[in-house]
Motif scaffolding. Structure first.
Motif, mmCIF file in Angstrom:
data_model
loop_
_atom_site.group_PDB
_atom_site.id
_atom_site.type_symbol
_atom_site.label_atom_id
_atom_site.label_comp_id
_atom_site.label_asym_id
_atom_site.label_seq_id
_atom_site.Cartn_x
_atom_site.Cartn_y
_atom_site.Cartn_z
ATOM 1 N N LEU A 156 -20.501 -6.848 -15.922
ATOM 2 C CA LEU A 156 -20.477 -5.388 -15.981
ATOM 3 C C LEU A 156 -19.087 -4.823 -15.703
ATOM 4 C CD1 LEU A 156 -23.875 -4.526 -14.241
ATOM 5 C CD2 LEU A 156 -23.337 -4.414 -16.679
ATOM 6 N N ASN A 157 -18.338 -5.467 -14.806
ATOM 7 C CA ASN A 157 -16.985 -4.964 -14.542
ATOM 8 C C ASN A 157 -15.924 -5.635 -15.418
ATOM 9 O OD1 ASN A 157 -16.304 -7.467 -13.364
ATOM 10 N ND2 ASN A 157 -16.786 -6.745 -11.303
ATOM 11 N N ARG A 158 -16.398 -6.453 -16.379
ATOM 12 C CA ARG A 158 -15.543 -7.087 -17.390
ATOM 13 C C ARG A 158 -14.534 -8.081 -16.816
ATOM 14 N NH1 ARG A 158 -14.004 -2.711 -22.148
ATOM 15 N NH2 ARG A 158 -16.130 -2.087 -22.651
ATOM 16 N N SER A 159 -14.808 -8.627 -15.645
ATOM 17 C CA SER A 159 -13.935 -9.675 -15.135
ATOM 18 C C SER A 159 -14.205 -10.985 -15.872
ATOM 19 C CB SER A 159 -14.116 -9.857 -13.630
ATOM 20 O OG SER A 159 -15.457 -10.168 -13.309
ATOM 21 N N ILE A 160 -15.389 -11.104 -16.489
ATOM 22 C CA ILE A 160 -15.672 -12.206 -17.401
ATOM 23 C C ILE A 160 -16.334 -11.634 -18.654
ATOM 24 C CG2 ILE A 160 -15.913 -13.960 -15.600
ATOM 25 C CD1 ILE A 160 -18.952 -13.735 -15.896
ATOM 26 N N ASP A 161 -16.228 -12.364 -19.764
ATOM 27 C CA ASP A 161 -16.854 -11.940 -21.018
ATOM 28 C C ASP A 161 -18.215 -12.598 -21.220
ATOM 29 O OD1 ASP A 161 -14.591 -10.364 -22.003
ATOM 30 O OD2 ASP A 161 -13.570 -12.292 -22.195
ATOM 31 N N ILE A 162 -18.345 -13.825 -20.708
ATOM 32 C CA ILE A 162 -19.581 -14.597 -20.857
ATOM 33 C C ILE A 162 -19.824 -15.353 -19.562
ATOM 34 C CG2 ILE A 162 -20.482 -16.718 -21.926
ATOM 35 C CD1 ILE A 162 -19.610 -15.710 -24.581
ATOM 36 N N GLY A 163 -21.077 -15.447 -19.175
ATOM 37 C CA GLY A 163 -21.437 -16.242 -18.013
ATOM 38 C C GLY A 163 -22.327 -17.404 -18.434
ATOM 39 N N ILE A 164 -22.119 -18.556 -17.828
ATOM 40 C CA ILE A 164 -22.981 -19.713 -18.066
ATOM 41 C C ILE A 164 -23.524 -20.131 -16.709
ATOM 42 C CG2 ILE A 164 -23.096 -22.114 -18.828
ATOM 43 C CD1 ILE A 164 -20.951 -21.469 -20.886
ATOM 44 N N ALA A 165 -24.812 -19.910 -16.498
ATOM 45 C CA ALA A 165 -25.411 -20.150 -15.184
ATOM 46 C C ALA A 165 -26.909 -20.326 -15.340
ATOM 47 C CB ALA A 165 -25.103 -18.982 -14.239
ATOM 48 N N ASN A 166 -27.557 -20.679 -14.231
ATOM 49 C CA ASN A 166 -29.010 -20.869 -14.280
ATOM 50 C C ASN A 166 -29.765 -19.661 -13.739
ATOM 51 O OD1 ASN A 166 -27.997 -21.620 -11.637
ATOM 52 N ND2 ASN A 166 -30.075 -22.265 -11.169
ATOM 53 N N HIS A 167 -29.033 -18.683 -13.159
ATOM 54 C CA HIS A 167 -29.713 -17.475 -12.705
ATOM 55 C C HIS A 167 -28.736 -16.302 -12.742
ATOM 56 C CE1 HIS A 167 -27.756 -18.799 -8.961
ATOM 57 N NE2 HIS A 167 -27.735 -17.524 -8.641
ATOM 58 N N TYR A 168 -29.288 -15.106 -12.829
ATOM 59 C CA TYR A 168 -28.494 -13.878 -12.838
ATOM 60 C C TYR A 168 -29.400 -12.727 -12.434
ATOM 61 C CZ TYR A 168 -30.852 -12.647 -17.207
ATOM 62 O OH TYR A 168 -31.801 -12.331 -18.143
#
Length: 287
Positions: free
Chosen positions: A133-145
């Protein structure tokens, strides 16, 4: 106002409405109308007629200096926004944990082969939704959010979890173990994955108590170090444990049931500011 300032500056440079109109490629009546609007805004005449030309008034001189500064700032802003847009289009920031990064290295290398102009920047991720949301990353790869109406997640793969113990642990000669048997584990149990922790709490109160130790960490490297130091056993991705041969560690697979982590590709639903995001999404959907 922008167009009016542009007309005003050109007249100051040319010293003539006629010549300024020619440079700006507009009619003289149109140019005169723009200046009348501008004079109405500032509340004072900006030119006085001198022969066939015009001369800037004292008030006009003040405005002229300010107008040049404004136009310079606008040009600098246009240049910077273009450079930023171009840079973002060729850079992709991916939030990913070290354990998940290890398993996806082959895919990242293949992505780079397919899109050599896109620079991949990897960052650690703990609060995937907030980082997106704050655009510090473009994509996340994780098992939970944390669910959010602006965030979308798609399944990538499932990963088996296994028990890892030190080489001379009482269970070191075992090849498999059930979740129920974890009640008989006499050492502390470390777990990095939140979903596995939640499952253990609902599965058995006795097992849940074994998680209550003086040491806690979500870092797989730290958990492996604690196992090597014989502080306890840990539940970690099987693929990760297999990458540490000869490290005085023993992997024991789970049966009945076999816990898994579901790894997801997480991104903002509206990501038009960076076309590289869509390329990455399409790549992982196809691979």
């Amino acid at each position: 106002m922008f167009r009016q300032l542009e007309c005003f500056i050109q007249i100051c440079k040319e010293g003539s409405f006629t010549k300024a109109a020619e440079v700006l490629m507009i009619s003289q009546p149109t140019l005169s109308q723009q200046i009348r609007f501008l004079e109405g805004e500032v509340g004072t005449p900006l030119f006085q007629r001198v022969g066939r030309g015009v001369k800037v008034t004292a008030d006009g001189e003040i405005l002229y200096g300010k107008a040049l500064s404004v136009m310079k700032l606008i040009e600098e802003s246009k240049k910077e926004t273009y450079e930023l847009r171009y840079a973002r289009a060729n850079k992709l920031s991916i939030g990913i944990s070290p354990v998940d990064f290890h398993g996806l290295i082959p895919r990242f290398l293949k992505f780079h082969e397919q899109y050599p102009d896109i620079t991949l920047k990897f960052a650690s991720t703990e609060y995937t939704t907030q980082q997106l949301l704050n655009r510090s990353i473009d994509i996340g790869i994780a098992n939970h959010y944390d669910p959010n109406k602006e965030i979308h997640a798609m399944h990538l793969y499932k990963e088996e979890q296994a028990l890892v113990v030190y080489a001379d642990h009482p269970w070191a000669d075992r090849t498999s173990v059930s979740f129920q048997e974890l009640e008989d584990l006499e050492t502390s149990l470390f777990v990095a994955d939140k979903s596995v922790i939640d499952h253990l709490h609902t599965f058995s109160e006795k097992i849940a108590k074994s998680l209550q130790t003086q040491f806690e960490s979500t870092s797989t490297a730290i958990l492996l170090s604690m196992v090597l130091q014989k502080v306890g056993a840990a539940i970690l991705p099987a693929s990760l444990i297999e990458t540490f041969p000869g490290q005085h560690l023993k992997m024991i697979r789970f049966v009945d049931p076999t816990p898994v982590r579901e790894i997801k590709l997480i991104y903002k639903k509206y990501h038009h500011h960076n076309p590289s995001v869509q390329k990455c999404i399409d790549f992982f959907m196809e691979s």
